[in-house]
Design an enzyme around this catalytic site. Structure first.
Site, PDB file in Angstrom:
ATOM      1  CB  THR A 278      -8.924   0.504   6.255  1.00 48.22           C
ATOM      2  OG1 THR A 278      -7.560   0.160   5.019  1.00 48.22           O
ATOM      3  CG2 THR A 278      -9.927  -0.637   6.189  1.00 48.22           C
TER       4      THR A 278
ATOM      5  CG  ASP B  58      -1.319  -0.917   0.854  1.00 44.98           C
ATOM      6  OD1 ASP B  58      -2.914  -1.193   0.075  1.00 44.98           O
ATOM      7  OD2 ASP B  58      -2.078  -1.886   2.222  1.00 44.98           O
TER       8      ASP B  58
ATOM      9  CD  GLU C 271      -2.936   7.844   6.968  1.00 46.60           C
ATOM     10  OE1 GLU C 271      -1.966   8.309   6.482  1.00 46.60           O
ATOM     11  OE2 GLU C 271      -2.992   6.994   6.608  1.00 46.60           O
TER      12      GLU C 271
HETATM   13  P1  NAP Z   1       5.334   1.234   6.469  1.00 49.95           P
HETATM   14  O1  NAP Z   1       4.798   2.064   8.377  1.00 49.95           O
HETATM   15  O2  NAP Z   1       6.270   1.448   6.217  1.00 49.95           O
HETATM   16  O3  NAP Z   1       3.185   0.496   6.704  1.00 49.95           O
HETATM   17  C1  NAP Z   1       2.204   1.570   7.247  1.00 49.95           C
HETATM   18  C2  NAP Z   1       1.117   0.128   7.137  1.00 49.95           C
HETATM   19  O4  NAP Z   1       0.101   0.458   6.916  1.00 49.95           O
HETATM   20  C3  NAP Z   1       2.022  -0.927   5.657  1.00 49.95           C
HETATM   21  O5  NAP Z   1       1.055  -2.521   6.488  1.00 49.95           O
HETATM   22  C4  NAP Z   1       1.080  -1.271   5.011  1.00 49.95           C
HETATM   23  O6  NAP Z   1       0.414  -1.899   3.924  1.00 49.95           O
HETATM   24  C5  NAP Z   1      -0.688  -0.507   5.378  1.00 49.95           C
HETATM   25  N1  NAP Z   1      -1.060   0.316   5.265  1.00 49.95           N
HETATM   26  C6  NAP Z   1      -1.359   1.368   4.159  1.00 49.95           C
HETATM   27  N2  NAP Z   1      -1.742   1.952   3.735  1.00 49.95           N
HETATM   28  C7  NAP Z   1      -3.144   1.640   4.050  1.00 49.95           C
HETATM   29  C8  NAP Z   1      -5.161   1.013   3.896  1.00 49.95           C
HETATM   30  N3  NAP Z   1      -5.375   1.642   3.097  1.00 49.95           N
HETATM   31  N4  NAP Z   1      -5.289   0.350   4.828  1.00 49.95           N
HETATM   32  C9  NAP Z   1      -4.849  -0.947   5.267  1.00 49.95           C
HETATM   33  N5  NAP Z   1      -2.982  -0.645   5.790  1.00 49.95           N
HETATM   34  C10 NAP Z   1      -2.326   0.339   4.799  1.00 49.95           C
HETATM   35  O7  NAP Z   1       4.572   3.315   5.727  1.00 49.95           O
HETATM   36  P2  NAP Z   1       4.543   3.565   4.350  1.00 49.95           P
HETATM   37  O8  NAP Z   1       4.283   2.309   3.707  1.00 49.95           O
HETATM   38  O9  NAP Z   1       4.984   4.814   4.072  1.00 49.95           O
HETATM   39  O10 NAP Z   1       2.729   4.092   4.379  1.00 49.95           O
HETATM   40  C11 NAP Z   1       1.859   5.044   5.192  1.00 49.95           C
HETATM   41  C12 NAP Z   1       1.000   4.539   5.731  1.00 49.95           C
HETATM   42  O11 NAP Z   1       1.392   4.202   7.289  1.00 49.95           O
HETATM   43  C13 NAP Z   1      -0.385   6.187   5.891  1.00 49.95           C
HETATM   44  O12 NAP Z   1      -1.014   6.567   5.659  1.00 49.95           O
HETATM   45  C14 NAP Z   1      -0.255   5.800   7.713  1.00 49.95           C
HETATM   46  O13 NAP Z   1      -1.559   5.213   7.532  1.00 49.95           O
HETATM   47  C15 NAP Z   1       0.075   4.039   8.261  1.00 49.95           C
HETATM   48  N6  NAP Z   1       0.466   4.495   9.080  1.00 49.95           N
HETATM   49  C16 NAP Z   1       0.139   3.867  10.136  1.00 49.95           C
HETATM   50  C17 NAP Z   1       0.309   3.814  11.412  1.00 49.95           C
HETATM   51  C18 NAP Z   1      -0.587   3.109  12.652  1.00 49.95           C
HETATM   52  O14 NAP Z   1      -0.878   2.353  12.211  1.00 49.95           O
HETATM   53  N7  NAP Z   1      -0.318   3.217  13.308  1.00 49.95           N
HETATM   54  C19 NAP Z   1       1.380   4.450  11.784  1.00 49.95           C
HETATM   55  C20 NAP Z   1       2.308   5.266  10.737  1.00 49.95           C
HETATM   56  C21 NAP Z   1       1.594   4.933   9.755  1.00 49.95           C
HETATM   57  P3  NAP Z   1       1.289  -3.017   2.876  1.00 49.95           P
HETATM   58  O15 NAP Z   1       2.890  -3.485   3.399  1.00 49.95           O
HETATM   59  O16 NAP Z   1       1.281  -3.831   2.383  1.00 49.95           O
HETATM   60  O17 NAP Z   1       2.698  -1.183   2.186  1.00 49.95           O
END
Ligand code: NAP
Length: 271
Positions: A165, A45, A127
């Site tokens: 999600t 993603d 987001e």
């Molecule tokens: P990352 O920290 O390497 O990956 C974050 C995780 O979020 C990965 O497993 C990614 O899936 C998953 N993800 C991204 N978009 C998603 C979606 N729409 N629905 C479900 N899962 C999703 O960061 P990155 O790859 O640069 O992605 C940035 C995203 O990370 C941000 O947009 C944010 O949503 C997410 N994030 C989440 C948290 C948290 O949950 N605490 C904290 C920081 C950022 P893949 O493995 O397929 O790439």
């Protein structure tokens, strides 16, 4: 069809990209990095987020397709071993009449940020988050030009339905079907006691509403826009609303949103 590939740049994604180019050339598809009609994301993603931001100024004429290579792949419909099937469908060869690409459109959030950098406009696919650098974030949140609350806590996460999600889910927000044109405001560890009070649950705004965030004092802030981060020292305001524009995904076979949710978070083994 003119296409480009955005990949995660790991070994398997690079290998699949090379295969994709070879299969596409055999079928008369034209590689075009500047003005593709379809952008294929090969990776996870995070790769789709990179692809989206790379082409965010051409969203009205580009569709995205995701191939995932081992990670979650919420935006990805295709597995690595289905690459040839995807290229065949994209090239329009061996197509039964019933299989034509369907364009599915998901809502985005538009942001207007006023800070020491001036007025900057962005759109996000997942987001936008706002956090304090040195500690508690203090910010006034207005909804439709009325003061709603004074937020104190780690941060605020404002997500699209398809981003519900992602980070939003980790902070207890609801999952929203992307056919609902809305944005979700979720709290990240708000302080709630006799002195400080916030709503304490996430809330969902419809398309015709907007939200403004004002930083209550000079504080160093970190803004995240999907995978991108920006440091801001003098935030004046952030306005967010559901964008008038949407992102398009080309679907060559059905993959309903709730099946996607089940596959990503529950798995096949649990009934
Ligand atoms: P990352 O920290 O390497 O990956 C974050 C995780 O979020 C990965 O497993 C990614 O899936 C998953 N993800 C991204 N978009 C998603 C979606 N729409 N629905 C479900 N899962 C999703 O960061 P990155 O790859 O640069 O992605 C940035 C995203 O990370 C941000 O947009 C944010 O949503 C997410 N994030 C989440 C948290 C948290 O949950 N605490 C904290 C920081 C950022 P893949 O493995 O397929 O790439």
């Amino acid at each position: 069809m003119r296409y480009n590939v955005q990949n995660r740049n790991d070994e398997i994604s690079n290998q699949l990209t090379a295969n994709f180019h070879r299969l596409a050339a055999d079928r008369g598809m034209k590689f075009d990095e500047e003005a593709p009609e379809v952008v294929v994301s090969i990776g996870g993603d995070g790769t789709m987020l990179h692809a989206f931001h790379k082409y965010s100024d051409q969203l009205d004429r580009i569709s995205f397709v995701g191939v995932h290579t081992g990670h979650l792949g919420f935006y990805a419909d295709w597995q690595a071993d289905e690459l040839e099937q995807l290229v065949n469908l994209m090239a329009g060869t061996k197509l039964p009449d019933s299989i034509t690409p369907r364009i599915v459109q998901y809502p985005l959030i538009e942001l207007e940020i006023v800070s020491e950098h001036g007025l900057e406009k962005y759109q996000v696919l997942n987001e936008f988050t706002l956090k304090g650098v040195d500690g508690t974030l203090v910010a006034q949140i207005d909804i439709n030009d009325q003061i709603f609350e004074m937020f104190r806590g780690d941060g605020i996460c404002i997500s699209t339905p398809s981003g519900s999600t992602a980070y939003n889910k980790s902070v207890g927000g609801a999952l929203i079907h992307p056919s609902i044109e809305a944005l979700q405001i979720a709290e990240i560890a708000s302080i709630n006691n006799r002195v400080y009070r916030t709503l304490g649950s996430s809330l969902i705004l419809p398309k015709h509403h907007h939200c403004d965030i004002y930083s209550s004092k000079t504080q160093r802030l970190i803004l995240s826009l999907d995978h991108l981060t920006i440091a801001v020292d003098q935030l004046q305001s952030i306005r967010c609303a559901v964008s008038a524009q949407k992102v398009s995904f080309a679907r060559f076979r059905p993959f309903p949103f709730w099946n996607r949710v089940k596959q990503a978070f529950i798995g096949q083994g649990f009934q």
